[in-house]
Write an enzyme that holds these catalytic residues in place. Structure first.
Site, short mmCIF file in Angstrom:
data_model
loop_
_atom_site.label_atom_id
_atom_site.label_comp_id
_atom_site.label_asym_id
_atom_site.label_seq_id
_atom_site.Cartn_x
_atom_site.Cartn_y
_atom_site.Cartn_z
N ILE A 1 31.62 -7.97 -25.29
CA ILE A 1 32.75 -8.46 -26.09
C ILE A 1 32.30 -8.97 -27.45
O ILE A 1 31.27 -9.62 -27.56
CB ILE A 1 33.54 -9.55 -25.33
CG1 ILE A 1 34.83 -9.89 -26.07
CG2 ILE A 1 32.69 -10.79 -25.09
CD1 ILE A 1 35.84 -10.61 -25.20
N ASP B 1 33.83 -11.23 -30.30
CA ASP B 1 34.97 -12.13 -30.53
C ASP B 1 35.01 -12.48 -32.02
O ASP B 1 35.60 -11.76 -32.81
CB ASP B 1 34.78 -13.37 -29.64
CG ASP B 1 35.99 -14.28 -29.65
OD1 ASP B 1 36.14 -15.08 -28.72
OD2 ASP B 1 36.80 -14.16 -30.60
N THR B 2 34.31 -13.52 -32.42
CA THR B 2 34.26 -13.82 -33.87
C THR B 2 33.29 -12.86 -34.58
O THR B 2 33.35 -12.68 -35.78
CB THR B 2 33.72 -15.23 -34.11
OG1 THR B 2 32.36 -15.28 -33.64
CG2 THR B 2 34.56 -16.28 -33.40
N GLY B 3 32.38 -12.28 -33.79
CA GLY B 3 31.39 -11.38 -34.39
C GLY B 3 30.12 -12.08 -34.81
O GLY B 3 29.14 -11.46 -35.23
N THR C 1 27.83 -13.62 -33.03
CA THR C 1 26.66 -13.24 -32.21
C THR C 1 26.12 -11.89 -32.68
O THR C 1 24.93 -11.73 -32.94
CB THR C 1 27.05 -13.15 -30.72
OG1 THR C 1 27.58 -14.40 -30.30
CG2 THR C 1 25.86 -12.78 -29.87
N LYS D 1 37.89 -8.32 -30.04
CA LYS D 1 39.10 -9.12 -30.21
C LYS D 1 39.68 -8.92 -31.61
O LYS D 1 38.95 -8.86 -32.59
CB LYS D 1 38.78 -10.60 -29.99
CG LYS D 1 38.57 -10.91 -28.51
CD LYS D 1 38.75 -12.38 -28.22
CE LYS D 1 38.59 -12.64 -26.74
NZ LYS D 1 38.52 -14.09 -26.45
N PHE E 1 41.53 -15.20 -23.69
CA PHE E 1 40.27 -15.28 -22.96
C PHE E 1 40.29 -14.39 -21.73
O PHE E 1 41.17 -14.53 -20.88
CB PHE E 1 39.99 -16.74 -22.56
CG PHE E 1 38.54 -16.97 -22.24
CD1 PHE E 1 38.08 -16.83 -20.95
CD2 PHE E 1 37.63 -17.26 -23.25
CE1 PHE E 1 36.73 -17.02 -20.65
CE2 PHE E 1 36.29 -17.45 -22.96
CZ PHE E 1 35.83 -17.32 -21.66
N ASP F 1 32.25 -13.94 -18.20
CA ASP F 1 32.39 -15.17 -17.41
C ASP F 1 33.18 -16.24 -18.14
O ASP F 1 33.43 -16.17 -19.33
CB ASP F 1 30.99 -15.74 -17.13
CG ASP F 1 30.41 -16.41 -18.38
OD1 ASP F 1 30.47 -15.75 -19.44
OD2 ASP F 1 29.96 -17.56 -18.32
O1 LIG Z 1 31.59 -12.61 -31.10
P1 LIG Z 1 31.23 -14.02 -30.66
O2 LIG Z 1 32.30 -15.02 -31.01
O3 LIG Z 1 29.87 -14.42 -31.11
O4 LIG Z 1 31.23 -14.06 -29.03
C1 LIG Z 1 30.70 -13.00 -28.32
C2 LIG Z 1 29.56 -13.48 -27.43
O5 LIG Z 1 30.03 -14.50 -26.52
C3 LIG Z 1 29.71 -14.10 -25.19
O6 LIG Z 1 28.45 -14.61 -24.84
P2 LIG Z 1 28.31 -15.97 -23.97
O7 LIG Z 1 28.00 -17.08 -24.88
O8 LIG Z 1 29.54 -16.12 -23.11
O9 LIG Z 1 27.03 -15.69 -23.12
P3 LIG Z 1 27.01 -14.82 -21.75
O10 LIG Z 1 27.27 -13.40 -22.19
O11 LIG Z 1 25.65 -15.03 -21.20
O12 LIG Z 1 28.13 -15.38 -20.90
C4 LIG Z 1 29.65 -12.61 -25.22
O13 LIG Z 1 28.82 -12.10 -24.20
C5 LIG Z 1 29.09 -12.32 -26.59
O14 LIG Z 1 27.69 -12.31 -26.59
O1 LIG Z 2 37.38 -13.65 -23.91
C1 LIG Z 2 36.10 -13.97 -23.61
N1 LIG Z 2 35.68 -13.98 -22.34
C2 LIG Z 2 34.41 -14.31 -22.01
N2 LIG Z 2 33.48 -14.65 -22.94
C3 LIG Z 2 33.88 -14.65 -24.23
C4 LIG Z 2 35.17 -14.31 -24.62
N3 LIG Z 2 35.27 -14.41 -25.99
N4 LIG Z 2 34.09 -14.78 -26.47
C5 LIG Z 2 33.12 -14.96 -25.45
#
Ligand SMILES: O=P(O)(O)OC[C@H]1O[C@H](OP(=O)(O)OP(=O)(O)O)[C@H](O)[C@@H]1O
Ligand SMILES: Oc1ncnc2c1N=NC2
Length: 221
Positions: A138, A140-142, A144, A168, A189, A196
């Site tokens: 996923i 989300d904000t991008g 990561t 997203k 979410f 998770d």
């Molecule tokens: O685009 P962003 O806003 O940066 O969010 C996306 C990140 O958030 C989640 O990681 P999480 O912190 O949940 O770690 P996990 O994958 O180990 O659960 C997901 O797996 C992405 O790596």
């Molecule tokens: O929707 C989501 N569900 C799980 N983990 C993340 C999500 N968005 N950013 C991280």
């Protein structure tokens, strides 16, 4: 490429229409994307990957933990499609474990890059000169993905493309960071299929992605 666009008013499917352990009903609102649709879409993404990578061998960089199911299914489809065509793409899978900045400002190693908290080795020198496919569940904000791509580039790969199962519809940055998108989803979410909430629901059958109704009930907030 926007992928399958799921509209803001998409209600998902009632849990009763699928097999679910009873206790999930309190925390999970609906079945947002059924497993079969996820798999059919991943098969199509595998075809895009095979068409775009000229090399006969690529490095698949799986972003843990959320990406492990998407990665294993995508790599499997690349193998299956390769067997039934003359284009066989050999994949070497590597893993990188990131902790999102939201969880806390723990600096998990001496990694100095601002937003990227890498757990374990941050050495990606095996990427040098290689064609790389980054696989993330996923975006989300991008943030990561932005930080990860900067880190990856420092190791001199030949080519980098990104496969994101879910993107997203929150920031146009997210869309521009991904080359292959499974689904574009609203800003809600979702859990399941290795995604998770507080480590909960990753195992939520391998079948569905869901929206959690009230996260208060779910985690130890
Ligand atoms: O685009 P962003 O806003 O940066 O969010 C996306 C990140 O958030 C989640 O990681 P999480 O912190 O949940 O770690 P996990 O994958 O180990 O659960 C997901 O797996 C992405 O790596
Ligand atoms: O929707 C989501 N569900 C799980 N983990 C993340 C999500 N968005 N950013 C991280």
């Amino acid at each position: 490429k926007r992928g399958i666009v799921i509209k803001d008013d998409w209600p998902g499917y009632s849990l009763d229409l699928f097999t679910y352990p009873e206790h999930y009903h309190h925390d999970i609102e609906n079945v947002y994307i059924p497993h079969g649709i996820i798999m059919d879409r991943i098969e199509r993404l595998a075809r895009y990957v095979m068409d775009d990578f000229e090399d006969s061998k690529i490095v698949v960089l799986c972003v843990l933990k959320g990406g492990y199911k998407f990665c294993s299914d995508l790599v499997e489809f690349i193998k299956i499609l390769g067997r039934s065509s003359n284009r066989y793409l050999e994949t070497r899978v590597e893993f990188i474990r990131l902790k999102s900045y939201l969880v806390g400002k723990l600096v998990l190693n001496d990694q100095s890059t601002e937003d990227l908290h890498i757990i374990g080795s941050s050495d990606l020198s095996f990427l040098r000169g290689k064609s790389v496919l980054v696989v993330e569940a996923i975006v989300d904000t991008g943030k990561t993905m932005m930080a990860l791509l900067k880190h990856v580039e420092t190791f001199g790969p030949k080519m980098v493309k990104v496969a994101g199962l879910l993107v997203k519809r929150v920031s146009n940055m997210a869309g521009s960071l991904t080359d292959y998108v499974g689904f574009e989803i609203p800003n809600r979410f979702v859990v399941g299929y290795a995604l998770d909430y507080n480590e909960y629901f990753r195992d939520l059958n391998v079948t569905h992605l869901n929206i959690s109704r009230t996260s208060k009930k779910i985690g130890f907030l």
